[in-house]
Scaffold this active site. Structure first.
Site, PDB file in Angstrom:
ATOM      1  CB  CYS A   2      22.767  27.681  81.571  1.00  0.00           C
ATOM      2  SG  CYS A   2      21.742  26.329  82.100  1.00  0.00           S
ATOM      3  NE  ARG A  27      25.032  33.177  82.854  1.00  0.00           N
ATOM      4  CZ  ARG A  27      24.407  34.313  82.654  1.00  0.00           C
ATOM      5  NH1 ARG A  27      24.958  35.442  83.042  1.00  0.00           N
ATOM      6  NH2 ARG A  27      23.244  34.350  82.058  1.00  0.00           N
ATOM      7  CD1 TRP A  74      21.446  26.364  89.094  1.00  0.00           C
ATOM      8  CD2 TRP A  74      19.489  26.357  87.996  1.00  0.00           C
ATOM      9  NE1 TRP A  74      20.425  26.454  90.018  1.00  0.00           N
ATOM     10  CE2 TRP A  74      19.215  26.450  89.374  1.00  0.00           C
ATOM     11  CE3 TRP A  74      18.408  26.334  87.103  1.00  0.00           C
ATOM     12  CZ2 TRP A  74      17.924  26.525  89.879  1.00  0.00           C
ATOM     13  CZ3 TRP A  74      17.124  26.402  87.601  1.00  0.00           C
ATOM     14  CH2 TRP A  74      16.892  26.506  88.991  1.00  0.00           C
ATOM     15  CG  ASN A 100      21.224  30.584  79.556  1.00  0.00           C
ATOM     16  OD1 ASN A 100      20.451  30.067  80.357  1.00  0.00           O
ATOM     17  ND2 ASN A 100      21.715  31.796  79.729  1.00  0.00           N
ATOM     18  N   GLY A 101      18.415  28.691  78.671  1.00  0.00           N
ATOM     19  CA  GLY A 101      17.003  29.072  78.551  1.00  0.00           C
ATOM     20  C   GLY A 101      16.116  27.847  78.639  1.00  0.00           C
ATOM     21  CD  GLU A 487      19.846  40.818 101.480  1.00  0.00           C
ATOM     22  OE1 GLU A 487      18.808  40.357 100.983  1.00  0.00           O
ATOM     23  OE2 GLU A 487      20.970  40.613 100.990  1.00  0.00           O
ATOM     24  CE  LYS A 491      22.592  37.501 100.900  1.00  0.00           C
ATOM     25  NZ  LYS A 491      22.010  38.429 100.051  1.00  0.00           N
ATOM     26  CD  GLU A 494      21.583  34.024  99.356  1.00  0.00           C
ATOM     27  OE1 GLU A 494      21.167  33.682  98.253  1.00  0.00           O
ATOM     28  OE2 GLU A 494      21.813  35.211  99.648  1.00  0.00           O
ATOM     29  CG  HIS A 510       0.670  39.111 115.649  1.00  0.00           C
ATOM     30  ND1 HIS A 510      -0.551  39.298 116.254  1.00  0.00           N
ATOM     31  CD2 HIS A 510       1.320  40.296 115.739  1.00  0.00           C
ATOM     32  CE1 HIS A 510      -0.645  40.561 116.665  1.00  0.00           C
ATOM     33  NE2 HIS A 510       0.481  41.181 116.361  1.00  0.00           N
ATOM     34  CE  LYS A 609      25.604  37.690  91.765  1.00  0.00           C
ATOM     35  NZ  LYS A 609      25.293  37.980  93.162  1.00  0.00           N
TER      36      LYS A 609
END
Ligand code: F6R
Length: 614
Positions: A2, A27, A74, A100-101, A487, A491, A494, A510, A609
């Site tokens: 947000c 955001r 968001w 926001n929160g 990583e 990438k 996402e 395994h 983000k």
């Protein structure tokens, strides 16, 4: 998570707020809204989807106003739709609010207010807070600032809020607890408010970062007044922003992510600028200097982080243990904070965070602090919450990262951790002079070697073309290349929505080996070094099962070249520095695959983000 933008002053609020919301869209981007106050009254517009939808929707509406509050969302409570979008307005239409929160006890407050006869329009916790402020104000007759203060005393959770009221039209009121908020101070009582400084920098460089439990009244006649939780007035601490507008633009690239990938030669150099000199053989991180003795004597160092930053922590673990012989544990912040971890004053906790606002990382740090540990930060955003609560730390100086998928922040985090490891190793005497000097020279050469890999963009794009249709992918690496595999997989998944897993190369046997067939691309880091031969064996195992093999190898390699379907050469470097190079081809591969699949690279679905809720 947000984004909030607000303005009050002598200009037209609409364009300032909408432009700011676009800067903050990283955001959250499932809906947005704006409320504008003009001499006639209050106009509120909300729309599902991107800020562009809101802009189109308001084209034929009254957009005038000297004050306004805006929000890009968001979703946490309630699906993303027009009704749940912010701002939320009180039942009597007088008070409007963006948030926001998360208000954790919103359900009980909601029930209490429903008992008093209120009817809610949305499913959000934010509307509940708005109604609560309004209820207090109408029942007690207090002014808006006091009503907000009383309401926040009843609230459990995290918030950054901006409130505006028709009854007190010359002010907007802001408050913060655990979610960031910055006030920009313009000329002649012009005030800009935002979740971070990016929407503000265009208008003023004078800012006040609100601290937890602070409330500020921004009055276009009387200026700014700042209060603490006990309503005691405080002097605002005005800081000068170091941000530049051009850093927030795409600079000719199609996407922020591509720009940020290409910025890495510069961002890595900026990260070690003034902190290392290979010729004079020194490395120095001013921010943590006074804690270095404590670090080398520490019982252990715990690195806490989430996502990509956690991967950087895993690379840090290899560096600290191998070079400085310090015991390191790397923890997901979200797990660490709920595990009742054993920590004491001999422990050092390092939080790694690009945004410096990640809720779980913040909470884990607070827990460690309460148990007496020394807490340090490796953050990118200057003035962020984590950088402000830590005892000390080192900024990564990568510049603003706008693409949701982290790229340059990762390499900058690894660079800072390398500098830390080298500095501690020197102090502790666990590295010999020759090795120390070689590593410093190698580190200084990294930006130019990153550039060499970036110059292979067209070659990497051709490989991407062949795998754009994959449904699954496997990434393998050993040692400090294992976090690079993790990583690489993150990438890809996402931004292109291809399912991908990162594994230590030897672990493949395994379980994941069962997945390998001719459809499965397997990306392997097979650079020269102590585990090279072992990785070659793993590669043979993949090829024996007809997997498609794409290997990142050291220039001049022949053995893997002969077996793999594709190889991407990277320049030779010290084995400790391989992650800084090996990660670059994976960033480019993911980027190109995502573009070829028509995915929204900079704003992937469901992601934000800055994850300021747990
Ligand atoms: C992935 C990504 C996220 C972040 C994570 C932590 O590309 O960007 O996984 O790394 O949300 O964020 P920070 O570093 O801001 O704490």
């Amino acid at each position: 998570m947000c984004g909030i933008v607000a303005y009050i002053g002598n200009k037209e609020a609409y364009s300032i707020i909408v432009k700011g919301l676009k800067r903050l869209e990283y955001r959250g981007y499932d809906s947005s809204g704006i409320a504008l106050l003009n001499t006639e009254g209050l106009n509120t517009y909300k729309k599902q989807g991107k800020v562009a939808n809101l802009e189109a929707f308001t084209e034929d509406k009254d957009r005038s106003g000297y004050a306004g509050i805006g929000h890009t969302r968001w979703a946490t409570h309630g699906p993303p739709n027009d009704t749940n979008a912010h701002p939320h307005t009180s039942e009597d239409g007088n008070i409007t609010l963006v948030h926001n929160g998360i208000i954790e006890n919103y359900d009980s407050i909601r029930k209490e207010l429903e008992g008093k006869g209120y009817t809610f329009k949305s499913d959000t916790d934010t509307e509940v807070l708005c109604y609560l402020i309004s209820d207090i104000k109408t029942k007690t007759g207090v002014k808006l600032g006091k009503a907000i203060h009383l309401a926040l005393q009843q609230v459990v959770g995290a918030y950054a809020i901006v409130v505006m009221s028709k009854d007190e039209p010359n002010k907007i009121i802001v408050a913060r607890k655990s979610s960031p908020l910055v006030v920009g101070i313009g000329k002649d009582n012009d005030f800009y408010v935002a979740s971070d400084a990016t929407p503000i920098v265009e208008y003023t460089k004078q800012v006040v970062y609100l601290n937890d439990d602070e409330i500020a009244i921004l009055n276009r006649d009387k200026g700014m007044k700042l209060f603490n939780i006990d309503e005691v007035q405080k002097e605002p601490y005005v800081e000068e922003l170091e941000l530049h507008l051009e850093e927030l633009e795409k600079g000719g690239y199609e996407h922020f992510m591509l720009k940020e990938i290409h910025e890495q030669p510069r961002s890595i150099k900026d990260c070690f600028r003034g902190r290392l000199n290979a010729e004079e053989a020194w490395v120095s991180l001013g921010g943590i200097k006074e804690y270095e003795q404590k670090m080398i004597k520490a019982n252990r160092i715990i690195m806490i982080a989430c996502g990509t930053s956690w991967h950087a922590g895993l690379v840090g673990e290899y560096l600290f243990e191998d070079l400085a012989r310090i015991n390191v544990e790397v923890e997901y912040a979200s797990e660490f904070r709920y595990r009742n971890p054993i920590i004491n004053e001999n422990d050092i906790v390092i939080a790694i965070s690009q945004s410096g606002e990640t809720a779980d990382t913040m909470a884990a740090l607070e827990l460690a602090k309460s148990k007496g540990a020394t807490i340090l930060g490796v953050c990118n955003v200057v003035g962020s919450s984590i950088s402000r609560i830590t005892d000390a730390g080192s900024y990564t100086h990568a510049g603003p990262e706008i693409g949701v998928a982290s790229t340059k922040a990762f390499t900058a985090q690894v660079t800072v951790l390398t500098l830390m490891a080298l500095s501690l190793a020197k102090l502790k005497g666990t590295i010999c002079e020759t090795k120390f000097r070689t590593m410093l020279s190698e580190l200084e050469a990294i930006p130019q070697k990153v550039q060499q890999i970036l110059d292979k963009n067209d070659e990497i794009k051709l490989i991407a073309e062949q795998y754009q249709g994959a449904s699954n992918a496997l990434y393998l690496g050993r040692g400090s290349s294992f976090p690079v595999a993790l990583e690489g997989a993150l990438k890809l998944k996402e931004i292109s929505y291809i399912h991908a897993e990162g594994y230590p190369a030897a672990e493949m046997k395994h379980g994941p080996i069962a997945l390998i067939d001719e459809e499965m691309p397997v990306f392997v880091i097979a650079t020269s070094g102590p585990s090279y031969e072992k990785v070659v064996s793993n590669i043979q195992e993949v090829k024996a099962r007809k997997g498609k093999l794409i290997a990142v190898v050291t220039e001049g390699d022949q053995q893997v070249h002969d077996i793999a379907d594709h190889t991407i050469d990277i320049p030779d470097t010290d084995e400790h520095l391989v992650p800084l190079l090996a990660t670059i081809p994976f960033q480019l591969l993911s980027y190109h695959i995502a573009v070829m699949r028509n995915c929204n690279v900079d704003q992937p679905r469901n992601l934000a983000k800055s994850v300021t809720v747990e």
